[in-house]
Design a protein around this motif. Structure first.
Motif, PDB file in Angstrom:
ATOM      1  N   GLN A 311      30.766 -17.181  73.493  1.00 28.70           N
ATOM      2  CA  GLN A 311      30.373 -16.995  75.241  1.00 28.70           C
ATOM      3  C   GLN A 311      30.100 -15.514  75.097  1.00 28.70           C
ATOM      4  OE1 GLN A 311      28.580 -19.374  77.037  1.00 28.70           O
ATOM      5  NE2 GLN A 311      28.948 -20.064  75.437  1.00 28.70           N
ATOM      6  N   SER A 312      31.444 -15.423  74.145  1.00 34.11           N
ATOM      7  CA  SER A 312      32.070 -13.778  75.068  1.00 34.11           C
ATOM      8  C   SER A 312      32.528 -13.064  73.503  1.00 34.11           C
ATOM      9  CB  SER A 312      33.262 -13.708  75.402  1.00 34.11           C
ATOM     10  OG  SER A 312      33.971 -13.950  75.110  1.00 34.11           O
ATOM     11  N   SER A 313      32.671 -11.470  73.754  1.00 27.10           N
ATOM     12  CA  SER A 313      32.549 -10.561  72.129  1.00 27.10           C
ATOM     13  C   SER A 313      34.056 -10.630  71.864  1.00 27.10           C
ATOM     14  CB  SER A 313      32.154  -9.651  72.045  1.00 27.10           C
ATOM     15  OG  SER A 313      32.811  -8.659  73.420  1.00 27.10           O
ATOM     16  N   HIS A 314      34.717 -10.454  70.542  1.00 27.59           N
ATOM     17  CA  HIS A 314      36.394 -10.886  69.807  1.00 27.59           C
ATOM     18  C   HIS A 314      35.682  -9.360  68.843  1.00 27.59           C
ATOM     19  CE1 HIS A 314      35.861 -14.564  72.449  1.00 27.59           C
ATOM     20  NE2 HIS A 314      35.210 -14.104  71.118  1.00 27.59           N
ATOM     21  N   ASN A 315      36.951  -9.047  68.973  1.00 25.76           N
ATOM     22  CA  ASN A 315      37.853  -7.686  68.242  1.00 25.76           C
ATOM     23  C   ASN A 315      38.898  -8.484  67.215  1.00 25.76           C
ATOM     24  OD1 ASN A 315      38.167  -5.005  67.630  1.00 25.76           O
ATOM     25  ND2 ASN A 315      40.279  -4.910  67.807  1.00 25.76           N
ATOM     26  N   ILE A 316      38.368  -7.845  65.837  1.00 25.43           N
ATOM     27  CA  ILE A 316      38.780  -9.207  65.107  1.00 25.43           C
ATOM     28  C   ILE A 316      40.140  -7.727  63.991  1.00 25.43           C
ATOM     29  CG2 ILE A 316      39.764 -10.319  62.809  1.00 25.43           C
ATOM     30  CD1 ILE A 316      37.090 -10.909  63.792  1.00 25.43           C
ATOM     31  N   ALA A 317      41.048  -7.673  64.558  1.00 30.29           N
ATOM     32  CA  ALA A 317      41.940  -7.059  63.492  1.00 30.29           C
ATOM     33  C   ALA A 317      42.542  -6.867  62.637  1.00 30.29           C
ATOM     34  CB  ALA A 317      42.235  -5.617  64.829  1.00 30.29           C
ATOM     35  N   VAL A 318      42.646  -6.512  62.015  1.00 34.82           N
ATOM     36  CA  VAL A 318      43.527  -6.294  60.396  1.00 34.82           C
ATOM     37  C   VAL A 318      44.344  -5.317  60.605  1.00 34.82           C
ATOM     38  CG1 VAL A 318      43.179  -6.651  57.357  1.00 34.82           C
ATOM     39  CG2 VAL A 318      41.045  -7.439  59.132  1.00 34.82           C
TER      40      VAL A 318
END
Length: 415
Positions: A311-318
């Motif tokens: 439903q929304s955008s996400h930030n995936i941080a490695v």
């Protein structure tokens, strides 16, 4: 005895009597509320919970809490033939003004669980209704289970709990000296030494919690005669955290650290392993779907979680992914953005096409000495431009955009 002393004693008696009544009422209501919540939560999974009052007075109470694992629950673990499995917690509680102390014993009539009841153990808990707190301890002595295919020895274990009466906040601690499996006909042996778990949780809303859990294992040895291998892992530590970002969104972070992984007959061990990743902008509804118990299959529940995430955008941080092998360091770091997606992306397994971002990869040049046979491949990648060379390391930037994977802007694979 003068009149003033009599009045003081009378006043203290009234306070004590009132404390007893308040303690009894608050303890029973809080316990019954938690039992009701547990019944509603775990019944769909096939776990039945029942409380029976044996004796109840102003000064104490005796009750039994029974937990039954039905075939609905056990079939998930291929144990339906053993259903039902049940155990009982028998508690004897003493009431004091604003304070409750309980001694408990665990027993079971089920053959598979009868060992637990016969093992030396201690179970007790206390409740302070004035300060809205409760604590509990459950410990087991060492015991062994003899099976046709080996002996499983469980070392001493202790579980601590502290929280409030409504369980809106709680802290768990587990101290376990480990386990050992030996004598298997397949030649498989497992030895785990010293596990520690610390977990804190705070209820934000119904079925939504902010939490942090840290697990540590000092060592793990796995021997397989089938594959003629022996694996040794030293100092495993994992941290899982769900942190509230604002009133309705959360961030999930996971970190894993391992000092050393080695295998018999292999000279190159993996050392200083570290993985640290996070996912932000998780809605409270996503967490509800993750934590809910229902008649849905695990795949159906996963679909609900993925659909809500979309439903929304996400930030995936490695933040880090690194390890050393034969003194050759490998490390990477990067960020990805997961754009909103719909149910069709889940059904077509094309969610990865909604991801955009890059990962910087670094390989120490000491890999030349550690793995000489890898040099022709590295030289080929350098010629193709997939790797670039710096003073003490090789480097590549891996990008993902619209399903296209590239290295140093050279296309590699289309998802």
């Amino acid at each position: 005895m003068n009149k003033k002393t009599v009045l003081v004693l009378a006043g203290l008696s009234v306070v004590a009597a009132g404390g007893q009544i308040f303690t009894q009422s608050r303890f029973e209501s809080s316990l019954n509320d938690q039992i009701a919540i547990a019944k509603q939560t775990y019944r769909p999974q096939g776990i039945l919970i029942n409380k029976e009052n044996i004796d109840n007075s102003l000064f104490g109470a005796r009750n039994t809490l029974s937990v039954t694992l039905t075939d609905t629950y056990l079939s998930q673990y291929n144990l339906a033939d053993s259903a039902p499995l049940s155990f009982t917690l028998n508690s004897d509680c003493a009431f004091y003004p604003f304070y409750v102390v309980c001694d408990s014993q665990v027993s079971s009539d089920s053959e598979l669980l009868s060992t637990i009841g016969s093992v030396g153990h201690e179970a007790n808990f206390s409740v302070n209704v004035l300060f809205n707190s409760t604590s509990a301890t459950l410990s087991f002595d060492e015991f062994s289970v003899e099976e046709n295919d080996g002996t499983l020895t469980i070392s001493p274990l202790t579980l601590f709990y502290d929280g409030d009466l409504s369980m809106s906040s709680a802290e768990f601690q587990l101290k376990w000296k480990g386990m050992n499996l030996s004598g298997s006909s397949s030649g498989t042996a497992i030895n785990l030494q010293n596990m520690y778990v610390n977990s804190e949780m705070t209820r934000i809303a119904e079925n939504v919690y902010a939490s942090e859990t840290e697990l540590t294992v000092e060592s793990l040895n796995i021997t397989s005669a089938t594959y003629n291998a022996n694996y040794h892992i030293e100092n495993i530590r994992s941290i899982t955290e769900i942190e509230q970002e604002d009133s309705d969104t959360f961030e999930a972070a996971y970190a894993l650290f391992i000092d050393r992984v080695s295998a018999q007959n292999q000279t190159n061990a993996i050392e200083n392993f570290a993985l640290n990743v996070s996912l932000d902008n998780i809605s409270s509804q996503t967490l509800r779907f993750m934590n809910q118990t229902s008649d849905d299959s695990s795949s159906a529940q996963t679909d609900k979680v993925l659909a809500e995430l979309g439903q929304s955008s996400h930030n995936i941080a490695v933040e880090s992914f690194r390890f050393d092998i034969a003194d050759a360091p490998f490390k990477s770091e990067g960020n990805f953005t997961l754009a909103p997606y719909d149910a069709s992306a889940i059904q077509s397994a094309s969610v990865l096409q909604k991801m955009t971002g890059s990962l910087n990869l670094y390989i120490g040049k000491s890999i030349n000495q550690a793995f000489p046979m890898a040099m022709p491949v590295i030289e080929q990648y350098l010629e193709q431009g997939l790797l670039t060379e710096e003073e003490d390391q090789f480097q590549a930037t891996i990008r993902l955009k619209q399903g296209l994977i590239s290295a140093n802007d050279i296309p590699l694979y289309q998802l």
